[in-house]
Design a protein around this motif. Sequence first.
Motif, PDB file in Angstrom:
ATOM      1  N   GLU A 211       0.818  -1.212   0.000  1.00  0.00           N
ATOM      2  CA  GLU A 211       0.000   0.000   0.000  1.00  0.00           C
ATOM      3  C   GLU A 211       0.853   1.263   0.000  1.00  0.00           C
ATOM      4  OE1 GLU A 211      -2.600  -0.238   3.328  1.00  0.00           O
ATOM      5  OE2 GLU A 211      -3.613  -2.063   2.635  1.00  0.00           O
ATOM      6  N   ASN A 212       2.032   1.188   0.607  1.00  0.00           N
ATOM      7  CA  ASN A 212       2.938   2.334   0.664  1.00  0.00           C
ATOM      8  C   ASN A 212       4.179   2.024  -0.181  1.00  0.00           C
ATOM      9  OD1 ASN A 212       1.530   3.922   2.916  1.00  0.00           O
ATOM     10  ND2 ASN A 212       1.848   1.940   3.875  1.00  0.00           N
ATOM     11  N   GLU A 213       4.348   2.781  -1.240  1.00  0.00           N
ATOM     12  CA  GLU A 213       5.479   2.528  -2.145  1.00  0.00           C
ATOM     13  C   GLU A 213       6.794   2.875  -1.453  1.00  0.00           C
ATOM     14  OE1 GLU A 213       7.052   3.765  -6.617  1.00  0.00           O
ATOM     15  OE2 GLU A 213       5.171   4.568  -5.832  1.00  0.00           O
ATOM     16  N   PRO A 214       7.802   1.988  -1.561  1.00  0.00           N
ATOM     17  CA  PRO A 214       9.101   2.286  -0.941  1.00  0.00           C
ATOM     18  C   PRO A 214       9.762   3.495  -1.592  1.00  0.00           C
ATOM     19  CG  PRO A 214       9.240   0.323  -2.328  1.00  0.00           C
ATOM     20  CD  PRO A 214       7.790   0.669  -2.212  1.00  0.00           C
ATOM     21  N   ILE A 215      10.540   4.212  -0.803  1.00  0.00           N
ATOM     22  CA  ILE A 215      11.237   5.406  -1.283  1.00  0.00           C
ATOM     23  C   ILE A 215      12.735   5.115  -1.272  1.00  0.00           C
ATOM     24  CG2 ILE A 215      11.672   7.852  -0.882  1.00  0.00           C
ATOM     25  CD1 ILE A 215       9.015   7.966   0.627  1.00  0.00           C
ATOM     26  N   VAL A 216      13.383   5.302  -2.411  1.00  0.00           N
ATOM     27  CA  VAL A 216      14.824   5.070  -2.537  1.00  0.00           C
ATOM     28  C   VAL A 216      15.431   6.276  -3.243  1.00  0.00           C
ATOM     29  CG1 VAL A 216      16.637   3.510  -3.353  1.00  0.00           C
ATOM     30  CG2 VAL A 216      14.359   2.592  -2.794  1.00  0.00           C
ATOM     31  N   GLY A 217      16.537   6.808  -2.704  1.00  0.00           N
ATOM     32  CA  GLY A 217      17.180   7.960  -3.333  1.00  0.00           C
ATOM     33  C   GLY A 217      18.503   8.286  -2.680  1.00  0.00           C
ATOM     34  N   VAL A 218      19.197   9.260  -3.250  1.00  0.00           N
ATOM     35  CA  VAL A 218      20.503   9.679  -2.732  1.00  0.00           C
ATOM     36  C   VAL A 218      20.284  10.473  -1.449  1.00  0.00           C
ATOM     37  CG1 VAL A 218      22.562  11.067  -3.162  1.00  0.00           C
ATOM     38  CG2 VAL A 218      21.555   9.709  -5.016  1.00  0.00           C
ATOM     39  N   GLU A 219      20.938  10.027  -0.380  1.00  0.00           N
ATOM     40  CA  GLU A 219      20.767  10.678   0.920  1.00  0.00           C
ATOM     41  C   GLU A 219      21.817  11.750   1.150  1.00  0.00           C
ATOM     42  OE1 GLU A 219      20.036   9.274   5.539  1.00  0.00           O
ATOM     43  OE2 GLU A 219      21.406   8.109   4.276  1.00  0.00           O
ATOM     44  N   ALA A 229      19.715   6.024   0.495  1.00  0.00           N
ATOM     45  CA  ALA A 229      18.789   5.657   1.580  1.00  0.00           C
ATOM     46  C   ALA A 229      17.543   5.016   0.982  1.00  0.00           C
ATOM     47  CB  ALA A 229      18.414   6.886   2.404  1.00  0.00           C
ATOM     48  N   TYR A 230      16.960   4.099   1.759  1.00  0.00           N
ATOM     49  CA  TYR A 230      15.705   3.476   1.328  1.00  0.00           C
ATOM     50  C   TYR A 230      14.788   3.313   2.532  1.00  0.00           C
ATOM     51  CZ  TYR A 230      18.616  -0.583   2.646  1.00  0.00           C
ATOM     52  OH  TYR A 230      19.477  -1.456   3.289  1.00  0.00           O
ATOM     53  N   ARG A 231      13.506   3.574   2.293  1.00  0.00           N
ATOM     54  CA  ARG A 231      12.482   3.494   3.338  1.00  0.00           C
ATOM     55  C   ARG A 231      11.319   2.655   2.816  1.00  0.00           C
ATOM     56  NH1 ARG A 231       9.780   7.527   5.006  1.00  0.00           N
ATOM     57  NH2 ARG A 231      10.116   7.522   7.264  1.00  0.00           N
ATOM     58  N   TYR A 232      10.817   1.768   3.675  1.00  0.00           N
ATOM     59  CA  TYR A 232       9.671   0.939   3.317  1.00  0.00           C
ATOM     60  C   TYR A 232       8.943   0.558   4.599  1.00  0.00           C
ATOM     61  CZ  TYR A 232      13.001  -2.706   4.651  1.00  0.00           C
ATOM     62  OH  TYR A 232      13.916  -3.458   5.346  1.00  0.00           O
ATOM     63  N   TRP A 233       7.752  -0.062   4.444  1.00  0.00           N
ATOM     64  CA  TRP A 233       6.919  -0.416   5.591  1.00  0.00           C
ATOM     65  C   TRP A 233       6.895  -1.925   5.763  1.00  0.00           C
ATOM     66  CZ3 TRP A 233       4.501   3.246   8.680  1.00  0.00           C
ATOM     67  CH2 TRP A 233       4.594   4.563   8.231  1.00  0.00           C
ATOM     68  N   ALA A 234       7.195  -2.360   6.992  1.00  0.00           N
ATOM     69  CA  ALA A 234       7.232  -3.792   7.313  1.00  0.00           C
ATOM     70  C   ALA A 234       6.237  -4.091   8.424  1.00  0.00           C
ATOM     71  CB  ALA A 234       8.635  -4.209   7.744  1.00  0.00           C
ATOM     72  N   PRO A 235       5.684  -5.306   8.460  1.00  0.00           N
ATOM     73  CA  PRO A 235       4.754  -5.666   9.532  1.00  0.00           C
ATOM     74  C   PRO A 235       5.437  -5.599  10.893  1.00  0.00           C
ATOM     75  CG  PRO A 235       4.675  -7.279   7.756  1.00  0.00           C
ATOM     76  CD  PRO A 235       5.847  -6.400   7.487  1.00  0.00           C
ATOM     77  N   THR A 236       4.696  -5.149  11.882  1.00  0.00           N
ATOM     78  CA  THR A 236       5.256  -5.029  13.229  1.00  0.00           C
ATOM     79  C   THR A 236       5.749  -6.379  13.757  1.00  0.00           C
ATOM     80  OG1 THR A 236       3.734  -3.220  13.671  1.00  0.00           O
ATOM     81  CG2 THR A 236       4.773  -4.237  15.573  1.00  0.00           C
ATOM     82  N   LYS A 237       5.003  -7.438  13.460  1.00  0.00           N
ATOM     83  CA  LYS A 237       5.343  -8.755  14.003  1.00  0.00           C
ATOM     84  C   LYS A 237       6.631  -9.313  13.408  1.00  0.00           C
ATOM     85  CE  LYS A 237       0.666 -10.200  15.271  1.00  0.00           C
ATOM     86  NZ  LYS A 237      -0.400 -11.218  15.060  1.00  0.00           N
ATOM     87  N   SER A 238       7.044  -8.802  12.249  1.00  0.00           N
ATOM     88  CA  SER A 238       8.279  -9.310  11.628  1.00  0.00           C
ATOM     89  C   SER A 238       9.174  -8.152  11.193  1.00  0.00           C
ATOM     90  CB  SER A 238       7.943 -10.202  10.427  1.00  0.00           C
ATOM     91  OG  SER A 238       7.182  -9.483   9.472  1.00  0.00           O
ATOM     92  N   PHE A 239       9.200  -7.097  12.010  1.00  0.00           N
ATOM     93  CA  PHE A 239       9.922  -5.872  11.655  1.00  0.00           C
ATOM     94  C   PHE A 239      11.412  -6.148  11.432  1.00  0.00           C
ATOM     95  CE2 PHE A 239      12.465  -2.199  12.938  1.00  0.00           C
ATOM     96  CZ  PHE A 239      11.931  -1.203  12.146  1.00  0.00           C
ATOM     97  N   PHE A 240      12.081  -6.679  12.441  1.00  0.00           N
ATOM     98  CA  PHE A 240      13.528  -6.894  12.334  1.00  0.00           C
ATOM     99  C   PHE A 240      13.864  -8.001  11.336  1.00  0.00           C
ATOM    100  CE2 PHE A 240      13.174  -4.907  16.550  1.00  0.00           C
ATOM    101  CZ  PHE A 240      14.046  -3.837  16.364  1.00  0.00           C
ATOM    102  N   LYS A 241      13.064  -9.032  11.292  1.00  0.00           N
ATOM    103  CA  LYS A 241      13.301 -10.125  10.345  1.00  0.00           C
ATOM    104  C   LYS A 241      13.243  -9.605   8.906  1.00  0.00           C
ATOM    105  CE  LYS A 241      11.562 -14.677   8.938  1.00  0.00           C
ATOM    106  NZ  LYS A 241      11.456 -14.296   7.510  1.00  0.00           N
ATOM    107  N   THR A 242      12.237  -8.803   8.621  1.00  0.00           N
ATOM    108  CA  THR A 242      12.111  -8.228   7.276  1.00  0.00           C
ATOM    109  C   THR A 242      13.280  -7.305   6.973  1.00  0.00           C
ATOM    110  OG1 THR A 242       9.699  -8.336   7.464  1.00  0.00           O
ATOM    111  CG2 THR A 242      10.603  -6.905   5.758  1.00  0.00           C
ATOM    112  N   GLN A 243      13.663  -6.492   7.958  1.00  0.00           N
ATOM    113  CA  GLN A 243      14.783  -5.563   7.757  1.00  0.00           C
ATOM    114  C   GLN A 243      16.078  -6.317   7.445  1.00  0.00           C
ATOM    115  OE1 GLN A 243      16.130  -3.480  11.273  1.00  0.00           O
ATOM    116  NE2 GLN A 243      16.660  -1.655  10.098  1.00  0.00           N
TER     117      GLN A 243
END
Length: 278
Positions: A211-219, A229-243
């Motif tokens: 639902e939320n498109e990831p953002i990637v660009g020069v930081e 840098a890149y930003r995206y949304w991960a489920p709370t229950k698997s936050f660190f695993k996804t990261q």
Amino acid sequence: MDKELEEVNKFYNIVIEFIANYSFQILGALIIIIIGIFVSRYVQKFVLRVMINNKIDETLSGFVANFVRFLVVAIMAILALGKLGISIAPFIAALGAISLTAGLALQGSVSNFAAGIVLVLTKPFKIGDTITVHDVYGEVEDIKLSYTSLRNEDGEQITIPNKYMIGDVLVNSFSYRVVEGNVGVAYDSDVEKAISTIKDVVLSQKDVSSENEPIVGVERFNDSSVDIAYRYWAPTKSFFKTQYDVNIKVLKALNSADITIPFPQREIRVLGEDSVSK
């Protein structure tokens, strides 16, 4: 022996006299109490049904219905005492004193209940949302009138008094949390290709929110690298695993695309070679 028989006979006469004088009052009081119990149950079910039909929160509906039932029973109990000829003024005074003492002793609990009612009415979050309050985050597991239960990725249950939910800044990220990462690439690398590669990796991860498109660009531009840098949304229950999964896949993808991830370098030049040779 005669004295004992006399006392038993005296007690018997007192009981008979009491029953003769107050039997109808006692019977009337019992009838009032029984009617009160049945009426309170009916009123409780009626209030609960009306509130639920009007889409009022189930927790608040149950609390109000139980409180109404208690009021009905209390009123019938007062009527029963009056039927027995017992003055209720001392009971009311004692009840007031007890209420004042209990209110002072349970001041924190009362504020939690009040905050719980505000939460139920305003609904700043619901079960399943991810909230952050007092530097604590987790997925909302249960909402009670006095406290709210959260569950973090480690499976730990966190109980937060509701007064902190109202009196502090509360962040609701719903069922996801934002993940932030960055990686440096060499200045002679194709930066646009690196950005496209990282974005493809993030989008291919099944746990990342669609639902939320990831953002990637020069930081930023560092001494030895261009930081992406890149930003995206991960489920709370698997936050660190996804990261962690995304990070390792980003590393492999950049290596496969022949994009260099540099390490800090320093160029040293020696001046005055003649003096050094001497």
